[in-house]
Scaffold this active site. Structure first.
Site, PDB file in Angstrom:
ATOM      1  CD  GLU A  23      -7.723   3.206   3.227  1.00 34.20           C
ATOM      2  OE1 GLU A  23      -7.975   2.031   3.529  1.00 34.20           O
ATOM      3  OE2 GLU A  23      -6.559   3.625   3.014  1.00 34.20           O
ATOM      4  CE  LYS A  30      -7.769  -0.174  11.467  1.00 31.31           C
ATOM      5  NZ  LYS A  30      -6.973   0.901  10.927  1.00 31.31           N
ATOM      6  CE  LYS A  87      -1.006  -1.398  11.260  1.00 25.66           C
ATOM      7  NZ  LYS A  87      -1.066  -1.787   9.837  1.00 25.66           N
ATOM      8  CG  ASN A 132      -1.829  -3.686   5.223  1.00 28.00           C
ATOM      9  OD1 ASN A 132      -2.277  -2.661   5.729  1.00 28.00           O
ATOM     10  ND2 ASN A 132      -0.975  -4.472   5.850  1.00 28.00           N
ATOM     11  CG  HIS A 179       2.064   1.871   0.862  1.00 25.43           C
ATOM     12  ND1 HIS A 179       2.027   0.933   1.863  1.00 25.43           N
ATOM     13  CD2 HIS A 179       1.275   2.890   1.294  1.00 25.43           C
ATOM     14  CE1 HIS A 179       1.258   1.358   2.853  1.00 25.43           C
ATOM     15  NE2 HIS A 179       0.784   2.545   2.532  1.00 25.43           N
ATOM     16  CG  HIS A 218      -3.269   6.596   1.688  1.00 22.03           C
ATOM     17  ND1 HIS A 218      -2.245   5.695   1.541  1.00 22.03           N
ATOM     18  CD2 HIS A 218      -4.226   5.942   2.401  1.00 22.03           C
ATOM     19  CE1 HIS A 218      -2.551   4.560   2.147  1.00 22.03           C
ATOM     20  NE2 HIS A 218      -3.746   4.678   2.678  1.00 22.03           N
ATOM     21  NE  ARG A 244      11.203   5.092  30.454  1.00 26.66           N
ATOM     22  CZ  ARG A 244      11.734   5.914  31.350  1.00 26.66           C
ATOM     23  NH1 ARG A 244      10.966   6.514  32.239  1.00 26.66           N
ATOM     24  NH2 ARG A 244      13.023   6.134  31.376  1.00 26.66           N
ATOM     25  CD  GLU A 283      -0.334  -5.411   9.330  1.00 24.69           C
ATOM     26  OE1 GLU A 283      -0.881  -4.331   9.639  1.00 24.69           O
ATOM     27  OE2 GLU A 283       0.369  -5.556   8.323  1.00 24.69           O
ATOM     28  CG  HIS A 343      -3.041  -0.134   1.819  1.00 23.85           C
ATOM     29  ND1 HIS A 343      -4.359  -0.463   1.559  1.00 23.85           N
ATOM     30  CD2 HIS A 343      -3.096   0.985   2.579  1.00 23.85           C
ATOM     31  CE1 HIS A 343      -5.152   0.403   2.152  1.00 23.85           C
ATOM     32  NE2 HIS A 343      -4.412   1.295   2.780  1.00 23.85           N
ATOM     33  NE  ARG A 387      -4.098  -3.180  12.394  1.00 29.30           N
ATOM     34  CZ  ARG A 387      -4.075  -2.286  13.363  1.00 29.30           C
ATOM     35  NH1 ARG A 387      -3.944  -2.651  14.611  1.00 29.30           N
ATOM     36  NH2 ARG A 387      -4.191  -0.997  13.090  1.00 29.30           N
TER      37      ARG A 387
HETATM   38  N1  GLY Z   1      -4.636   0.817   7.964  1.00 26.19           N
HETATM   39  C1  GLY Z   1      -4.381  -0.545   8.206  1.00 26.19           C
HETATM   40  C2  GLY Z   1      -4.343  -0.923   9.640  1.00 26.19           C
HETATM   41  O1  GLY Z   1      -4.650  -0.109  10.489  1.00 26.19           O
HETATM   42  O2  GLY Z   1      -3.974  -2.020   9.954  1.00 26.19           O
END
Ligand code: GLY
Length: 375
Positions: free
Chosen positions: A192, A234, A150, A252, A259, A273, A128, A244, A255, A248
């Site tokens: 990026e 960031k 993430k 993207n 994507h 990517h 957990r 997000e 993206h 946040r």
């Molecule tokens: N790569 C985008 C984020 O971490 O929100």
């Protein structure tokens, strides 16, 4: 509060009791044990790495853990995106238990984005939730995926669809590990980095126009400056909007389009990517310019810089003979928009002026894609 001034190698991501430091410098791996020891106490560390990175850097990390008196084991998974799977997650968690962990144990992700995402997710769900540390070795992982919590794996329905927000206890970005990256991987990570300039930092974009090629070629001072500034940017966004729910989403930029391109190329070697994000950022600026939100010159300036560092900028750079705008729109989920879904696009009023939009018309996207496919 983060500080990306040139001499500060330590940034801080402020998330209350889940706050952590981000250390960025040359040669940190050999001293990693010293940074990790206060966080692990007498717990056991399990290093998770992959078959490409382990031969290069695992020995150095193990020696530094030994020197700091940290008990450790390691698990090596196959390199590549295919490792972000349920099967690999199950085998990794089995190996972690075989290594004899308890709730005080700590996982250490040593590798690029795949390892960080997989190891981070394993740490989020094992018993957990146990602690983990990110030691990103690729440029992309250093400037993006290792920071912000993430974690996850891929589903047969798409990339990163299974996962959890689970913050690391520490990020250690050793710039020396960039020396073994293939040029294509460096350029992918660089896409990026450019993103941060485009979002809200035109001064950084100016700097990248002058220093980006040197950074890619291995100039350490340029790398340090860019990695610190990217991580600081960031960290500021994540501190304000960890899950997000708002700002946040700006991260993207490029993206949504990117994507779709990755999905169409099958997430393989045809398009990395970072390359997909590069083309996606151009599409976001092109669409913004077409909708008179952004000056044409800014879209042209972005394209010129990406081309100057050999990043792809247009669908004409890919083999798109069998592609259709409708297939790309389906990858973006835009075909379902009429059923109540909303596709979020990150648009721009210019370089350094990105914003979140939820009302882009499907017809405008289709026209842009058709023109790009036929151009
Ligand atoms: N790569 C985008 C984020 O971490 O929100």
């Amino acid at each position: 509060m983060t500080d990306a001034s040139s001499n500060n190698i330590l940034l801080h991501l402020d998330l209350g009791d889940r706050s952590y430091d981000i250390a960025v410098d040359d040669g940190l791996l050999g001293d990693a044990g010293h940074h990790i020891a206060p966080l692990i106490g007498d717990g056991r560390a399990v290093i998770v790495s992959d078959s490409n990175v382990a031969p290069l850097y695992l020995g150095t990390l193990e020696n530094s853990l030994d020197a700091a008196g940290i008990d450790h084991a390691s698990v090596i998974v196959p390199a590549g995106e295919a490792s972000k799977s349920f099967a690999q997650l199950e085998s990794l968690t089995d190996e972690i238990f075989k290594a004899g962990i308890d709730r005080k144990s700590m996982l250490i992700a040593l590798g690029g984005g795949v390892i960080g995402d997989l190891c981070g997710f394993a740490s989020a769900i094992t018993m957990r939730g146990i602690d983990f540390i990110q030691i990103p070795t690729s440029l992309l992982a250093q400037v993006d995926s290792s920071v912000g919590g993430k974690t996850g794996i891929n589903s047969s329905f798409g990339k990163n669809l299974i996962g959890a927000f689970h913050q690391p206890r520490l990020v250690i970005a050793d710039l020396a590990s960039l020396d073994t990256l293939a040029p294509r991987e460096m350029r992918g990570g660089y896409a990026e980095i450019i993103k941060y300039g485009l979002i809200n930092d035109v001064e950084f974009f100016d700097w990248l126009e002058n220093n980006g090629q040197a950074l890619i070629n291995g100039d350490r001072d340029a790398q340090r400056h860019a990695v610190l500034r990217s991580c600081a940017a960031k960290a500021d966004v994540v501190a304000e909007d960890e899950k997000e729910n708002g700002r946040r989403a700006l991260l993207n930029l490029g993206h949504t389009f990117g994507h779709a391109l990755e999905a169409e190329t099958g997430y393989g070697d045809a398009l990395t990517h970072g390359e997909a994000v590069s083309i996606g950022m151009c599409m976001a600026f092109d669409l913004s310019a077409r909708l008179n939100l952004c000056p044409e010159e800014d879209a042209a300036r972005l394209r010129a810089h990406l081309q100057s560092v050999d990043l792809p900028t247009d669908l004409g750079d890919l083999d798109t003979a069998s592609w259709t705008a409708d297939a790309l729109i389906a990858h973006m989920g835009m075909d379902k928009k009429t059923e109540g879904g909303t596709v979020v696009f990150i648009m721009a009023r210019g370089i350094g002026k990105a914003f979140i939009s939820r009302d882009i018309a499907i017809g405008d996207v289709r026209t842009l894609l058709n023109d790009a496919l036929n151009g």
